[in-house]
Design a protein around this motif. Sequence first.
Motif, PDB file in Angstrom:
ATOM      1  N   THR A 134       6.472   8.107  17.571  1.00  0.00           N
ATOM      2  CA  THR A 134       5.861   9.142  17.483  1.00  0.00           C
ATOM      3  C   THR A 134       4.576   9.413  16.202  1.00  0.00           C
ATOM      4  O   THR A 134       3.684   9.056  16.834  1.00  0.00           O
ATOM      5  CB  THR A 134       6.322  10.649  16.593  1.00  0.00           C
ATOM      6  N   LEU A 135       5.194   8.677  15.371  1.00  0.00           N
ATOM      7  CA  LEU A 135       4.262   7.603  14.508  1.00  0.00           C
ATOM      8  C   LEU A 135       2.977   6.802  15.223  1.00  0.00           C
ATOM      9  O   LEU A 135       1.625   6.823  14.023  1.00  0.00           O
ATOM     10  CB  LEU A 135       4.652   7.518  13.313  1.00  0.00           C
ATOM     11  N   ALA A 152       2.997  -4.053  17.246  1.00  0.00           N
ATOM     12  CA  ALA A 152       1.895  -3.425  17.473  1.00  0.00           C
ATOM     13  C   ALA A 152       0.702  -3.344  16.310  1.00  0.00           C
ATOM     14  O   ALA A 152      -0.006  -3.781  16.543  1.00  0.00           O
ATOM     15  CB  ALA A 152       2.167  -1.677  17.218  1.00  0.00           C
ATOM     16  N   ALA A 153       1.383  -3.485  14.736  1.00  0.00           N
ATOM     17  CA  ALA A 153       0.109  -3.927  13.752  1.00  0.00           C
ATOM     18  C   ALA A 153      -0.430  -5.234  13.382  1.00  0.00           C
ATOM     19  O   ALA A 153      -1.328  -5.448  13.854  1.00  0.00           O
ATOM     20  CB  ALA A 153       0.865  -2.894  12.429  1.00  0.00           C
ATOM     21  N   ALA A 154       0.554  -6.400  13.986  1.00  0.00           N
ATOM     22  CA  ALA A 154      -0.019  -8.116  14.522  1.00  0.00           C
ATOM     23  C   ALA A 154      -0.930  -7.596  15.346  1.00  0.00           C
ATOM     24  O   ALA A 154      -1.733  -8.215  14.999  1.00  0.00           O
ATOM     25  CB  ALA A 154       1.652  -8.396  14.465  1.00  0.00           C
ATOM     26  N   ASP A 171      -0.902   1.858   9.449  1.00  0.00           N
ATOM     27  CA  ASP A 171      -1.082   3.561   8.824  1.00  0.00           C
ATOM     28  C   ASP A 171       0.257   4.321   9.420  1.00  0.00           C
ATOM     29  O   ASP A 171       1.388   4.066   9.194  1.00  0.00           O
ATOM     30  CB  ASP A 171      -1.770   4.342   9.560  1.00  0.00           C
ATOM     31  N   ALA A 172       1.234   4.143  10.609  1.00  0.00           N
ATOM     32  CA  ALA A 172       1.917   4.082  11.738  1.00  0.00           C
ATOM     33  C   ALA A 172       3.300   3.711  10.193  1.00  0.00           C
ATOM     34  O   ALA A 172       4.228   3.977  10.283  1.00  0.00           O
ATOM     35  CB  ALA A 172       1.737   3.859  12.745  1.00  0.00           C
ATOM     36  N   VAL A 216       4.384  -3.101  -0.747  1.00  0.00           N
ATOM     37  CA  VAL A 216       4.818  -4.623  -0.115  1.00  0.00           C
ATOM     38  C   VAL A 216       4.676  -4.625   1.330  1.00  0.00           C
ATOM     39  O   VAL A 216       4.183  -5.505   2.046  1.00  0.00           O
ATOM     40  CB  VAL A 216       7.084  -4.709  -0.030  1.00  0.00           C
ATOM     41  N   VAL A 217       4.186  -3.128   1.911  1.00  0.00           N
ATOM     42  CA  VAL A 217       3.599  -3.110   3.120  1.00  0.00           C
ATOM     43  C   VAL A 217       2.022  -3.497   3.238  1.00  0.00           C
ATOM     44  O   VAL A 217       1.437  -3.812   4.088  1.00  0.00           O
ATOM     45  CB  VAL A 217       3.777  -1.734   3.313  1.00  0.00           C
ATOM     46  N   THR A 218       1.620  -2.507   1.994  1.00  0.00           N
ATOM     47  CA  THR A 218       0.114  -3.438   1.806  1.00  0.00           C
ATOM     48  C   THR A 218      -0.036  -4.656   1.564  1.00  0.00           C
ATOM     49  O   THR A 218      -0.874  -4.823   2.246  1.00  0.00           O
ATOM     50  CB  THR A 218      -0.545  -2.569   0.453  1.00  0.00           C
TER      51      THR A 218
END
Length: 198
Positions: free
Chosen positions: A88-89, A149-151, A98-99, A191-193
């Motif tokens: 969903t995100l 997806a982000a990669a 962002d998700a 960490v995520v950043t």
Amino acid sequence: MGVVADKGGATGGSAPRKRADARRNQEALLDAAAAAFVRSGVDVPVRDIAAKAGVGVGTIYRHFPTRADLIVAVYRHQIEACAEAGPTLLANSGTPHDALARWMNLFVDFLVTKHGLAEALRSDDAAFQTLHAHFLDRLVPVCAHLLDAAASAGEIRADMDAYELMRGVGNLCIGADTDPRYDARRMVDLVVTGLRLH
């Protein structure tokens, strides 16, 4: 109030509706128990959970004969909510990164609010092991999908393993529910950043 069949035995669509009502009632009960666990820990009196859910204590014991049964059900319910949030995100966030960041926030909330779980289930190691296996089976693939997806979008490095990331985040959350000076979410944001490609 349940749906009563007429004297001829026909219920029409009442059986599916009754099942749906029962499911909604059980979800409301699990949501109330989860909120009570967050507020007061897993040893909160069952009568408090029943009052919050708007049901009798007997209803809780009918569905969950022991406290361990209730605790396992609550956390399975929360695991499912966290797993379902991933796609969903991804569909509704600005970017895959962002998700991922928003899902990690949900994951941190889940981890921080499950204090007392291991202790409460210590007498039933099999229940705890089964729950932990379910946790990994459901959430590691969701995290992996978000990372992929982000990669693929060129936003983060491609060599991050989902299990490794979740294990690291879990370690950052240890003790966060008992130390008001420590903000696990802020550390996880760092960490995520840090996964971003610059």
